[in-house]
Write an enzyme that holds these catalytic residues in place. Structure first.
Site: not given
Length: 155
Positions: A8, A10, A55, A93
């Site tokens: 994650d 991001h 992600d 994502h």
């Protein structure tokens, strides 16, 4: 064996309108800085294997600065830890809705990074006497394609 697991990231995440002194989005800069520090720590800790599980980017179509930044950080890892494999597993994502669209993650294969994008991959590392079963988000979205489970050790 020393394993490093991050998830994650991001990269490219933007929120609010606060700008850095150089004109970038403050939140995007903070997220990138946190990952840069994580890479610094990886270079210091010297893990035998690095897994980035899902992600990597905040959107399927990340910004050019986010793409370049991740490339630079992967290059740092590959240069600083040439014997430590890096595995990247695509998260939701990172996964386009259409398979024809493709993903930017394949770019990083040029650096020798193992990428799992659309189907499960069992990646074997004989020098480490281990394997990683990388199951990307796209594989989970197709329930009729079960992942390849672990293999029993040879007798």
């Amino acid at each position: 064996m020393k394993l490093a697991h991050l998830a994650d990231l991001h990269l490219g995440f933007r929120q609010f309108d606060r700008q850095t002194p150089r004109g970038g989005n403050q939140r995007e800069t903070d997220v990138a800085e946190a990952f840069r520090r994580a890479v610094d720590d990886l270079l210091e800790q010297r893990p035998d294997l690095i897994v980035l599980a899902g992600d990597i980017f905040h959107s399927v179509r990340p910004t050019n600065p986010a793409i370049l930044f991740f490339f630079q950080q992967m290059q740092r890892l590959r240069t600083g830890l040439p014997d430590s494999p890096v595995v990247v597993v695509a998260g939701d994502h990172d996964t386009p809705r259409s398979l024809e669209t493709g993903t930017i993650l394949r770019l990083y294969e040029a650096l020798g990074v193992e990428i799992a994008v659309d189907k499960p991959r069992r990646i074997v590392f004989p020098k480490l006497d281990c394997a990683v079963l990388a199951v990307p988000h796209q594989a989970l979205a197709r329930p009729n394609d079960p992942p390849s489970g672990p293999r029993p050790a040879p007798l």
